[in-house]
Design a protein around this motif. Structure first.
Motif, mmCIF file in Angstrom:
data_model
loop_
_atom_site.group_PDB
_atom_site.id
_atom_site.type_symbol
_atom_site.label_atom_id
_atom_site.label_comp_id
_atom_site.label_asym_id
_atom_site.label_seq_id
_atom_site.Cartn_x
_atom_site.Cartn_y
_atom_site.Cartn_z
ATOM 1 N N SER A 56 0.476 -1.261 -0.259
ATOM 2 C CA SER A 56 0.137 -0.014 -0.097
ATOM 3 C C SER A 56 1.145 1.319 -0.316
ATOM 4 O O SER A 56 0.586 2.248 -0.543
ATOM 5 C CB SER A 56 -0.687 0.179 1.042
ATOM 6 N N ASP A 173 -5.913 -1.599 -5.215
ATOM 7 C CA ASP A 173 -5.851 -2.268 -3.710
ATOM 8 C C ASP A 173 -6.842 -3.697 -3.033
ATOM 9 O O ASP A 173 -7.547 -2.795 -2.581
ATOM 10 C CB ASP A 173 -5.527 -1.099 -2.348
ATOM 11 N N GLU A 174 -6.527 -4.816 -2.632
ATOM 12 C CA GLU A 174 -7.243 -5.420 -2.271
ATOM 13 C C GLU A 174 -8.401 -5.410 -2.780
ATOM 14 O O GLU A 174 -9.367 -5.653 -1.940
ATOM 15 C CB GLU A 174 -6.451 -6.047 -1.382
HETATM 16 MG MG LIG Z 1 -2.330 -2.812 2.177
#
Ligand SMILES: [Mg+2]
Ligand SMILES: Nc1ncnc2c1ncn2[C@@H]1O[C@H](COP(=O)(O)OP(=O)(O)OP(=O)(O)O)[C@@H](O)[C@H]1O
Lengths: 523, 363
Positions: A56, A173-174
């Motif tokens: 991240s 992100d995910e």
């Molecule tokens: Mg993360």
């Protein structure tokens, strides 16, 4: 400079985006350590790594949200310095965050408008929104209010909002952490399409099978450093995991036999109208959970799981004390602290803002749920040593990686904060543990540790209630599985009989009774 | 070109510490301009405001005397604000404490009552302040009424009550018809610390309150509850902390401290009850609370600083004929800058070019 306007992007000889020796330091802690990454047009590039590996942080640097301490970025071969996300967007970089930033009471179109930098009128924007969403097969009604939408639909808003800027480079992100398998499949179709249009995608996920299916290249981070770049299709999930962790991942092993003891958590005909107009009405919920047992609750998000959690934890009180019985004591009217004193512990789904106060230290967050029982508070005074000790124990047992001994909760990576929260509750040795999405955003290795801890807790005699979107997880650890649909809880099935098909039917709202009866008539 | 406010990726620790100082700096710059507009020499005006009061012992005592109510009230207010409860009516609670405590002083006047009088006055003042603060708190918790409005409106109610009392039932018969009570008996007066000086016992009490505030917030579970409920309400509920109870508690504490400050002011520096006993301490304390970053030690420093502006303002009126209202202007501007600078901890200014397509085209 090269003529970038006329050349077709996929024939370009330079990567679209490069990070060159990118380093991010938090105090003396290196979150990113000299990372070199090349992303080419028409590529789906996976970014893999354990919780806290620095994924991240790296993408936030690419999106201008984090300033690199050293090294930098190149965009189409040119050095690029970003002082904020709006500059990244202006270049054609889009990002979909793991945690959505939407206003519940605004419409889809209003939410999109708030996230755009352009100057077009609201009407033009709404029209374009509809056109973009239709052309990518991501249907959205601009006039719906966000609170009415499922998690998958909400994510669609974020994706469409990013696509409306016509990005050359999209960061996710995910994105699948919160999606049902069907929703994830839909997302993959869109991503393939974006790739075929010549765009580049940087994709973060802990689900290695989907990475192997979708991605062309994978870069693996470990402890802030890049360890390798490989072709995920040529690897196995196990070999990818090995690269991430550096060692083999332990398999979860259930205790050979568990002794099923007394009922520890009982729900008797619980009915509860929602507190806010957007909530779900709980209807006729009954179940019994004994010591040594793990009950899984499956179901599409938004079918009353949050409301059930609030009722069990005591964040919502039931009118009739007898509807919830903890350790043999009618507890429906008891506060969450009183329930904790009875031996119950709770892990909510949302880790920032619900499970923890984001801007407070871990020791203070240990106190948040630890003050009711134990030695953290003496005569009204906080025993700081005891709270720090709780942090250290959770850190050690669940391998929580953090920059210093007692940082603010918000500075932990998502997965590491999850490990801390689960650890905080398990280490209190509860007799009853109610946990929502225990491994949400947690890497494979840590997920195995958490699941093992739940199994061990049950083996030690506790009753464990697990709500999860992840059917594989429920099948792996539960003894019985029940399904929530429209505020009702189905009867539970022994896990051995709970096939994915049966659960799928229940999650879609059909009842199994007719089938079961037919089954019974057969035998 | 366009100026935008952009959220910072990380909260800036340096700015958090520097923000009150930047605010003071900006205020002084603004005041300089204001003095120039008023036709006064800004250098000597600022000198009179900030340096002259520090130069003699009498003024220094006076600063401590003025800082006493400011600090006491602001400590209470900071608890409210940390818990996300917006008590704006400390001025009213201050006056209520003054009125209630004075009741004992008036009733025991000349009866030869013993040394119990002053402690009883202080207790009653604090109690009355707390009860008065509980009115908006209960309205908030019970009916959802905005505590900002109700607490503010109650200031005017007690202001008029005080006016009525000193013009009617409690007026000093020997007072030439001035709206004031008789001078309190010695047993109803807060003792001074230095013979013939102005510094009184209340200043010591204010220091005790600062210490107690620091312990409460830093070391106790109640202080933790107050901080969590303001910083993360949902997490607080998950922790088992009752937001409504904390609103009642912080309002009660804040009201008690304001009431205590009120009766100390009347029984100390003023010596009798009359209208105008407060130059707006309850409102200025809001500035003190924020300038002190809602931190007890910060509040102590901020309280002394704002007291300095009161004294400096008086000096400036005497020596330079600058109207006393300029002090209020000064305090208002200061609050404005404090709040503005606080948003810079989480946000920053950035100039962006109006065309969003900076990246396109050949360079
Ligand atoms: Mg993360
Ligand atoms: N603002 C911050 N202050 C201090 N440390 C930080 C901060 N942000 C991140 N870190 C640290 O940097 C490390 C990397 O965090 P990051 O969020 O990039 O991990 P991640 O790879 O995304 O993990 P996850 O899979 O759990 O989301 C973590 O150990 C975290 O504690």
């Amino acid at each position: 400079m090269r003529d970038t306007t006329s050349a077709a992007p996929h024939t370009s000889a330079t990567p679209l985006l490069q990070t060159v020796g990118l380093t991010k330091r938090y105090g003396s802690f290196l979150a990113n350590d000299k990372i070199d990454l090349d992303v080419w047009p028409q590529q789906i590039h996976a970014l893999l790594g354990e919780n806290g590996a620095g994924k991240s942080t790296l993408v936030k640097a690419i999106y201008g949200l984090v300033q690199p301490s050293d090294g930098g970025l190149r965009w189409e071969g040119q050095t690029m310095v970003l002082s904020g996300p709006s500059q990244a967007r202006a270049r054609g970089i889009g990002m979909v965050f793991q945690h959505f930033s939407l206003f519940e009471n605004l419409t889809v179109a209003e939410n999109v408008a708030l996230g755009l930098d352009g100057k077009e009128s609201f009407k033009e924007m709404s029209a374009r929104l509809q056109q973009v969403s239709r052309s990518y097969g991501l249907p959205l009604d601009p006039k719906r209010e966000v609170w009415q939408l499922s998690v998958g639909e909400r994510q669609r808003i974020e994706i469409v909002r990013a696509l409306m800027q016509n990005p050359k480079f999209l960061i996710l992100d995910e994105p699948t952490a919160v999606l049902t398998p069907q929703e994830a499949d839909q997302l993959f179709v869109v991503l393939e399409r974006l790739k075929s249009e010549g765009r580049a995608i940087l994709y973060i996920s802990h689900k290695l099978e989907e990475v192997r299916r979708l991605c062309d290249t994978a870069t693996i981070l470990r402890g802030g450093k890049k360890v390798s770049t490989c072709n995920p299709k040529a690897e196995t999930a196990a070999s990818l995991a090995r690269m991430m962790v550096g060692t083999e991942i332990k398999q979860v092993k259930p205790a050979a036999s568990r002794e099923i003891t007394v009922p520890r958590l009982v729900i008797n005909d619980l009915n509860l109208e929602p507190e806010d107009p957007h909530g779900v009405h709980l209807r006729d919920i009954s179940m019994e959970l004994r010591g040594g047992e793990i009950l899984g609750i499956a179901g599409v998000a938004g079918n009353g799981q949050d409301e059930l959690f609030a009722a069990l934890s005591g964040e919502r009180l039931a009118r009739d004390p007898g509807t919830i019985v903890i350790e043999g004591i009618a507890a429906g009217h008891l506060s969450i602290s009183r329930r904790r004193k009875l031996g119950a512990a709770f892990v909510p789904e949302e880790r920032l803002g619900h499970g923890t106060a984001p801007r407070m230290r871990l020791s203070e967050n240990a106190l948040l749920t630890g003050h009711a029982a134990g030695n953290m508070v003496q005569h009204g005074f906080v025993n700081t040593a005891a709270t720090l000790n709780a942090v250290d124990r959770a850190t050690e047992t669940f391998d929580v990686r953090k920059a210093k001994r007692d940082p603010e909760a918000a500075s932990l990576s998502g997965g590491n904060l999850q490990k801390f929260i689960v650890g905080r509750e398990i280490l209190r040795n509860p007799a009853v543990l109610v946990v929502s999405q225990p491994t949400w955003g947690v890497d494979a290795g840590a997920a195995a540790v958490i699941r093992q801890a739940l199994l061990d807790l049950a083996a030690a005699g506790a009753a464990v209630l697990v709500t999860s979107q992840d059917l594989d997880e429920l099948i792996e650890i539960s003894d019985r599985i029940a399904v929530m649909f429209h505020g009702r809880l189905s009867a539970s099935l022994p896990t051995a009989e709970a096939s994915r098909e049966k659960l799928g039917l229940l999650m879609g709202g059909s009842s199994l009774e007719t089938k079961e009866q037919a089954h019974a008539a057969d035998t | 070109m366009q100026l935008i406010l952009e959220k910072r990726a990380e909260r800036s620790k340096t700015v958090a510490l520097a923000s009150p100082l930047i605010a003071i700096g900006l205020t002084i710059v603004t005041m300089t301009i204001l003095f120039m507009v008023l036709g006064k020499n800004p250098i000597s005006a600022l000198y009179v405001y900030f340096i002259v009061p520090l130069a003699d012992g009498y003024s220094l005592q006076e600063i401590a005397v003025k800082a006493t109510p400011l600090v006491m009230i602001a400590i209470g207010l900071s608890l409210c604000y940390l818990a996300n409860a917006w008590n704006i009516g400390a001025e009213g609670q201050f006056l209520m404490g003054a009125v209630a405590g004075s009741w004992i002083a008036v009733k025991t006047q000349g009866t030869g009552a013993g040394h119990w009088v002053l402690p009883a006055m202080l207790l009653l003042g604090a109690l009355a302040g707390a009860l008065y603060a509980l009115i908006p708190a209960i309205c908030k918790v019970r009916f959802g009424a905005s505590e900002i409005l109700t607490s503010l409106m109650l200031v005017y109610v007690v202001d008029l009550l005080l006016d009525y009392l000193v013009r009617g039932p409690w007026r000093d018969p020997q007072g030439f018809n001035f709206p004031t009570t008789a001078e309190f008996d010695p047993v109803a007066t807060v003792p001074t610390l230095i013979e013939g000086g102005r510094l009184h016992l209340g200043s010591i009490l204010a220091l005790v309150v600062v210490a107690a505030g620091a312990v409460l917030l830093g070391k106790t579970i109640k202080g933790f509850e107050i901080r969590v409920v303001g910083a993360a309400p949902r997490a607080a509920r998950f922790g088992g902390f009752n937001a409504n109870q904390l609103i009642l508690l912080t309002f009660a504490i804040s009201g008690a401290l304001s009431g205590l400050a009120g009766i100390i002011e009347v029984a100390g520096p003023v010596g009798h009850l009359q209208p105008g006993i407060s130059p707006g301490y309850g409102f200025t304390a809001i500035i003190v609370a924020f300038l002190g970053r809602l931190n007890p030690i910060g509040i102590l420093i901020a309280g002394l600083f704002l007291a300095l502006t009161f004294i400096g303002g008086e000096q400036a009126q005497i020596t330079m004929k600058i109207p006393l209202d300029v002090t209020k202007v000064f305090q208002g501007i200061l609050l404005f800058y404090v709040l503005a600078c606080d948003s810079l901890i989480l946000y920053r200014f950035r100039i962006v070019s109006s065309s969003p397509q900076v990246a396109r085209g050949a360079h």
